[in-house]
Design a protein around this motif. Structure first.
Motif, mmCIF file in Angstrom:
data_model
loop_
_atom_site.group_PDB
_atom_site.id
_atom_site.type_symbol
_atom_site.label_atom_id
_atom_site.label_comp_id
_atom_site.label_asym_id
_atom_site.label_seq_id
_atom_site.Cartn_x
_atom_site.Cartn_y
_atom_site.Cartn_z
ATOM 1 N N GLU A 92 -23.956 -15.975 13.180
ATOM 2 C CA GLU A 92 -23.382 -16.365 14.816
ATOM 3 C C GLU A 92 -24.078 -17.675 14.259
ATOM 4 N N LYS A 93 -23.467 -18.560 15.767
ATOM 5 C CA LYS A 93 -24.274 -20.457 15.625
ATOM 6 C C LYS A 93 -25.337 -19.946 15.939
ATOM 7 N N THR A 94 -26.722 -20.701 16.594
ATOM 8 C CA THR A 94 -27.924 -20.484 16.889
ATOM 9 C C THR A 94 -27.712 -21.851 17.230
ATOM 10 N N PHE A 95 -28.461 -22.254 18.556
ATOM 11 C CA PHE A 95 -28.806 -23.081 19.304
ATOM 12 C C PHE A 95 -30.339 -23.521 19.390
ATOM 13 N N GLU A 96 -30.436 -25.161 19.040
ATOM 14 C CA GLU A 96 -32.095 -25.230 18.964
ATOM 15 C C GLU A 96 -32.292 -24.859 20.349
ATOM 16 N N ARG A 97 -34.041 -24.431 20.105
ATOM 17 C CA ARG A 97 -34.496 -24.689 21.919
ATOM 18 C C ARG A 97 -35.665 -25.482 22.649
ATOM 19 N N THR A 98 -35.828 -25.760 23.650
ATOM 20 C CA THR A 98 -37.059 -26.440 24.209
ATOM 21 C C THR A 98 -37.399 -25.939 24.524
ATOM 22 N N GLN A 99 -38.312 -25.753 25.183
ATOM 23 C CA GLN A 99 -39.665 -25.400 26.239
ATOM 24 C C GLN A 99 -39.728 -25.865 27.512
ATOM 25 N N VAL A 100 -39.563 -25.470 28.518
ATOM 26 C CA VAL A 100 -39.454 -26.451 29.372
ATOM 27 C C VAL A 100 -40.480 -25.864 31.213
ATOM 28 N N GLU A 101 -41.237 -25.977 31.665
ATOM 29 C CA GLU A 101 -42.270 -25.778 32.906
ATOM 30 C C GLU A 101 -42.221 -27.525 33.777
ATOM 31 N N GLY A 102 -42.850 -26.434 34.824
ATOM 32 C CA GLY A 102 -43.139 -27.706 36.466
ATOM 33 C C GLY A 102 -43.394 -26.796 37.197
ATOM 34 N N MET A 103 -42.624 -27.543 38.087
ATOM 35 C CA MET A 103 -43.350 -26.940 39.749
ATOM 36 C C MET A 103 -42.036 -27.192 40.121
ATOM 37 N N VAL A 104 -42.225 -26.507 41.075
ATOM 38 C CA VAL A 104 -40.623 -26.361 42.504
ATOM 39 C C VAL A 104 -41.440 -25.730 44.066
ATOM 40 N N THR A 105 -41.457 -27.155 44.630
ATOM 41 C CA THR A 105 -41.854 -27.305 46.185
ATOM 42 C C THR A 105 -40.790 -27.511 46.844
ATOM 43 N N LEU A 106 -40.649 -26.650 48.206
ATOM 44 C CA LEU A 106 -39.488 -27.443 49.081
ATOM 45 C C LEU A 106 -40.336 -27.226 50.605
ATOM 46 N N ASN A 107 -40.590 -28.566 50.820
ATOM 47 C CA ASN A 107 -40.585 -29.689 52.137
ATOM 48 C C ASN A 107 -42.770 -29.805 51.624
ATOM 49 N N GLY A 108 -43.083 -29.825 49.829
ATOM 50 C CA GLY A 108 -44.164 -29.657 49.925
ATOM 51 C C GLY A 108 -44.779 -28.813 49.731
ATOM 52 N N ASN A 109 -44.379 -27.913 50.056
ATOM 53 C CA ASN A 109 -45.027 -26.466 49.407
ATOM 54 C C ASN A 109 -44.356 -25.831 48.778
ATOM 55 N N PRO A 110 -45.073 -25.236 47.745
ATOM 56 C CA PRO A 110 -44.760 -24.445 46.392
ATOM 57 C C PRO A 110 -43.830 -22.998 46.729
#
Length: 139
Positions: A24-42
């Protein structure tokens, strides 16, 4: 060489060829993190999904108190992605459940469609750790 030895040799060669050809072909992977706000509020609770624009691994994570984190082992591949963000919140209304007999809380997505099913959000992920702030505004 005896017939039995020849049969074993052919079988072993077939197994090696089969395993090599079906890897099976495998893909390189990467870490992702962060923040999501809606109208300035988490965004208190939700889900974020990274969908590859081309080839690559997709990935998603829960949003808790505005934060999300996808470790490298489950992360998306480096490349261009569409990002979908969803957050279900109670409307304060009761609706008939699927059993047709009881009432249950009604929920709706608090995130506008332009940030999920009709997303306008796009990011490019690089190899290594990626950090992103999604500061969403309703119209």
């Amino acid at each position: 060489m005896k017939n039995h030895e020849l049969s074993i040799l052919i079988f072993c060669c077939s197994v090696v060829c089969f395993v090599g050809c079906t890897k099976e072909k495998t893909f390189e992977r990467t870490q992702v993190e962060g923040m999501v706000t809606l109208n300035g509020n988490p965004v208190e609770k939700g889900v974020i999904t990274f969908i590859p624009a081309g080839k690559g691994a997709s990935a998603g994570a829960k949003i808790e108190s505005g934060k999300f984190m996808i470790p490298k082992q489950q992360g998306p591949s480096p490349g261009d992605y569409r990002v979908e963000i969803d957050s279900s919140v109670p409307t304060g209304k009761q609706i008939l459940s699927t059993d047709g007999e009881t009432m249950e809380d009604e929920f709706e997505n608090s995130i506008p469609p332009k940030f999920n099913r009709l997303t306008e959000l796009k990011v490019t992920l690089k190899t290594g750790n990626n950090q992103h702030l999604f500061d969403l505004e309703t119209d």
